[in-house]
Design an enzyme around this catalytic site. Structure first.
Site, PDB file in Angstrom:
ATOM      1  N   VAL A  33      38.181  57.736  35.448  1.00 20.59           N
ATOM      2  CA  VAL A  33      37.765  58.220  36.765  1.00 20.59           C
ATOM      3  C   VAL A  33      37.727  59.745  36.724  1.00 20.59           C
ATOM      4  O   VAL A  33      38.652  60.385  36.212  1.00 20.59           O
ATOM      5  CB  VAL A  33      38.720  57.749  37.876  1.00 20.59           C
ATOM      6  CG1 VAL A  33      38.244  58.261  39.235  1.00 20.59           C
ATOM      7  CG2 VAL A  33      38.816  56.231  37.903  1.00 20.59           C
ATOM      8  N   ASP A 151      45.828  44.024  43.618  1.00 14.92           N
ATOM      9  CA  ASP A 151      46.462  45.074  42.808  1.00 14.92           C
ATOM     10  C   ASP A 151      47.044  46.162  43.706  1.00 14.92           C
ATOM     11  O   ASP A 151      46.817  47.353  43.495  1.00 14.92           O
ATOM     12  CB  ASP A 151      45.467  45.674  41.816  1.00 14.92           C
ATOM     13  CG  ASP A 151      46.167  46.410  40.664  1.00 14.92           C
ATOM     14  OD1 ASP A 151      47.405  46.268  40.540  1.00 14.92           O
ATOM     15  OD2 ASP A 151      45.497  47.119  39.899  1.00 14.92           O
TER      16      ASP A 151
END
EC number: 2.7.11.22
Length: 374
Positions: A33, A151
């Site tokens: 990212v 998650d």
């Protein structure tokens, strides 16, 4: 379902060259990212590179699922997918997509794990209330739209410089439905980072729903005070042991049918005679009785009895003084972005009465990503 899906094309993707990478802010088995900016407008964005480990087999079904879910979910407390971009490249038998695919998101300046790792960041009770209010509001929205996050952890909770919380990383998310037959759903139980994984998944449950995300919300809420994950197991067995030591022994008395439903229940050597100690263990950190009560209701062993997001939002914790207050002023005193990836490992072992002889691994991204199985 196949791991890859051949029918995906992105003919209208813009070229990646319109963005300029500024810094890497995340790394894991899911890919990388980056913080970036639009070359023309200067708008800051986050770029998530789609991991194409075996591109010749097709576009990863997990990435497709994430894209479809993100296109469906539009809410203030869910990260916003702006577009999908790709880099130029030559098509080969190993890369039918002619380059890399990137998901482009609105940029958020911090993640909650990064903020909690910084001792200079201090949340007031009113600010913690606002964080949890936004987190539960996001969960209420995605669950109402029949999506499980799967998650939940502090690193996947983003916060903008204006103090708006966004649930992020839907790489493990999926749609859910009520079972249509007596056999139930057959979802994978190898989801949720180990330290935030609820007892039903650890015991092998495959027909699960929103309560798995609410357990993670309870872990995150406690972490707002302890500043580190409250149950740091090395293995699934160890994690269940830590859960039993905090939440009490897992028995049919507190969780009806647990002994008959899960084969693993009979095979695992779980602590016997443990009393529930959630409030006692946390009261050294959490002084507000309403906060302790809500954490206690989120960390209920039996998923059928665990509080849901709607009832949690109506809990007295959010409707007693001090009322939830904006985060913007507090965050304005911190000029640099804070992400788990960029921060030193958080302090460990805050919770009293943890087993002293356990060898624990640091809470690094690689450790938490080890358990990401689709």
């Amino acid at each position: 379902m196949s791991k890859y899906y051949d029918g995906v094309e992105f003919p209208f993707c813009d070229e990646f060259s319109k963005y300029e990478k500024l810094a890497k802010i995340g790394q894991g088995t899911f890919g990388e990212v980056f913080k970036a900016k639009h070359r023309q407008t200067g708008k800051k964005v986050a770029l998530k590179k789609v991991l194409m480990e075996n591109e010749k087999e097709g576009f990863p079904i997990t990435a497709l699922r994430e894209i479809k879910i993100l296109q469906l979910l539009k809410h203030e407390n869910v990260v916003n997918l702006i577009e999908i971009c790709r880099t130029k490249g030559e098509a080969t038998q190993f890369n039918r997509y002619k380059g890399s695919i990137y998901l482009v998101f609105d940029f958020c300046e911090h993640d909650l794990a990064g903020l909690l790792s910084n001792a200079n960041v201090k949340f007031t009770l009113a600010e913690i209330k606002r964080v949890m209010q936004m987190l539960l509001n996001g969960l209420y929205y995605i669950h109402r739209n029949k999506i499980l996050h799967r998650d939940m952890k502090a690193a996947n909770v983003l916060i903008t410089r204006d103090g708006v919380l966004k649930l992020a990383d839907f790489g493990l998310a999926r749609a859910f439905s009520l079972a249509k037959n007596s056999q139930g759903n057959r979802y994978t139980n190898r989801v949720v980072t180990l330290w935030y994984r609820p007892p039903e998944l650890l015991l092998g449950e495959r027909d699960y729903g929103p309560p798995i995300d609410l357990w993670g919300a309870g872990c995150i809420m406690a972490e707002m005070w302890t500043r580190s994950p409250i149950m740091q197991g090395n293995t699934e067995q160890h994690q269940l042991t830590l859960i039993s030591q905090l939440c009490g022994s897992i028995t049919p008395e507190v969780w009806p049918g647990v002994d008959k439903k899960y084969e693993l229940y009979q095979k695992m050597e779980l602590p016997k005679g443990q009393k529930r100690k959630v409030k006692d263990r946390l009261k050294a950190y959490v002084k507000d009785p309403y906060a302790l009560d809500l954490i206690d209701k989120l960390l209920v062993l039996d998923p059928a009895q665990r509080i849901d997001s709607d009832d949690a939002l109506n809990h007295d914790f959010f409707w007693s003084d001090p009322m939830p207050s904006d985060l913007k002023n507090m965050l304005s005193t911190h000029n640099t972005s804070m992400f788990e990836y960029l921060a030193p490992p958080r302090r460990r072992g805050h919770m009293p009465q943890q087993p002293a002889n356990q060898n624990r691994n640091p809470a690094t991204t690689s450790q938490s990503e080890f358990d990401r199985v689709f």
